[in-house]
Design a protein around this motif. Sequence first.
Motif, PDB file in Angstrom:
ATOM      1  N   LYS A   1      -1.156  -3.194   4.702  1.00 11.69           N
ATOM      2  CA  LYS A   1      -2.524  -2.865   5.114  1.00 11.69           C
ATOM      3  C   LYS A   1      -2.486  -1.547   5.852  1.00 11.69           C
ATOM      4  CE  LYS A   1      -5.579  -6.088   4.224  1.00 11.69           C
ATOM      5  NZ  LYS A   1      -6.235  -5.840   2.967  1.00 11.69           N
TER       6      LYS A   1
ATOM      7  N   TYR B   1      -4.537 -10.719  11.574  1.00 17.23           N
ATOM      8  CA  TYR B   1      -4.126 -10.786  10.171  1.00 17.23           C
ATOM      9  C   TYR B   1      -2.814 -11.545  10.128  1.00 17.23           C
ATOM     10  CZ  TYR B   1      -3.573  -8.993   5.366  1.00 17.23           C
ATOM     11  OH  TYR B   1      -3.461  -8.862   4.001  1.00 17.23           O
TER      12      TYR B   1
ATOM     13  N   GLU C   1     -11.877  -6.918   8.741  1.00 17.95           N
ATOM     14  CA  GLU C   1     -12.086  -5.916   7.693  1.00 17.95           C
ATOM     15  C   GLU C   1     -12.628  -4.586   8.211  1.00 17.95           C
ATOM     16  OE1 GLU C   1     -11.460  -5.394   4.443  1.00 17.95           O
ATOM     17  OE2 GLU C   1     -10.225  -7.193   4.453  1.00 17.95           O
TER      18      GLU C   1
ATOM     19  N   VAL D   1      -9.970  -2.073   8.400  1.00 20.44           N
ATOM     20  CA  VAL D   1      -9.140  -1.784   7.227  1.00 20.44           C
ATOM     21  C   VAL D   1      -9.630  -0.519   6.541  1.00 20.44           C
ATOM     22  CG1 VAL D   1      -8.381  -2.625   4.965  1.00 20.44           C
ATOM     23  CG2 VAL D   1      -8.575  -4.207   6.897  1.00 20.44           C
TER      24      VAL D   1
ATOM     25  N   GLN E   1       0.858  -1.185   0.000  1.00 20.79           N
ATOM     26  CA  GLN E   1       0.000   0.000   0.000  1.00 20.79           C
ATOM     27  C   GLN E   1       0.892   1.232   0.000  1.00 20.79           C
ATOM     28  OE1 GLN E   1      -3.675  -0.529   0.783  1.00 20.79           O
ATOM     29  NE2 GLN E   1      -2.916  -2.496   0.049  1.00 20.79           N
TER      30      GLN E   1
END
Lengths: 139, 247
Positions: free
Chosen positions: B153, B227, B242, B245, A109
Amino acid sequence: MTTVKKLLIGATLFAAICAYAVYQRYGEHRVTPPIISQNQPGQNISYKDGTYTGNAVDAYYGNVQVQAIVSGGKLANVTFLQYPNDRPTSKSISNQSMPYLKAEAIASQSAQVNVISGATDTSQAFAQSLASALSQARN
Amino acid sequence: MQQTRNLMGMHITVEVRDGDEKQGCDRVFEYFQYIDETFSTYKPNSAISQINRGELAESQYPPDIKKIFMLAEETKKATRGYFNIWRPEGFWDPSGIVKGWAIWQASLLLERAGHKYFFIDAGGDIQGQVEDAGSQSWRVGIRNPFKHEEIVKVLSITSQGVATSGTAERGQHIYNPFKPGQQLLEIVSLTIIGPNIYEADRFATAAFAMGREGINFIESIEGLEGYMIDSQGIATKTSGFEQYVTN
């Protein structure tokens, strides 16, 4: 000695033996970490052949100390002389049925963040210890 | 204000965004100094070193040592024995639980001093705090275990803890995740989001030691999300992960 202590010591010994067995089976005794191949600036650094021991570097959970083996002027191998052991290495052998969890391939990312979570301390200690080993090998 | 210092062999970063920010940062660093002096097994005069040399009777243990021993015992039970501060070499090493607990205590200390908007990061384990979860959050990246400078992430965290256990803390597999043949079994990184950093850290430590099953263990515990990244670069996440996120 109390029964509790005996049990504790017994359990600890058993865990240590199991961990060692697993280590023997799965462990990598000699590692050539990507960190080296990534950071190696190229062919312009040459080292004297030999075995060099790096400083023991405090990685909070314990010391990290590596030994670098130089062969043909190049770093051939790195072995760990000391490594923190706070993470028990025994392997789970449970075969219980597990819930299905979603999986995905990781992707980098580019977004800005305030702070990063990761296990990096030991790798810094590793790099320091390796650097001190290699500084002894410089031509 | 954000400040970073190197203490206990790791980087500690404190960011305080309300009240006397400088004083807030100083308080945290002073606290970690105290923790190091009490719990460091590398300092011969620390209480833990004295205990390991048999110089302190149990009745003489400082209150924080007693507390940590109690918490370690409790954690051992909660993690099916995967968490153990008794070293095979025959001494106590509580550093695996002290770190998360100390970050949490430091954050409580800031709260008591009136701070409501800050984070504390000690070696990649983070406690966030926000005053208003509706409008404020901290953006926490999960480091790519294969490329130090990358993140994989972005999490949006309010008053919670995020801890990552990884191969960097697990000797034999540490830098060789791509070696063919055996890596299917291997986990290289496990990030846990918990109600505070103490919970996140201790369960990250224990679940990481469980290998691939660790993520299922986290799934089974309410209030924790995880995770897990294996050596193939495949991540497995708990069912509620999620929600944290962001982009």
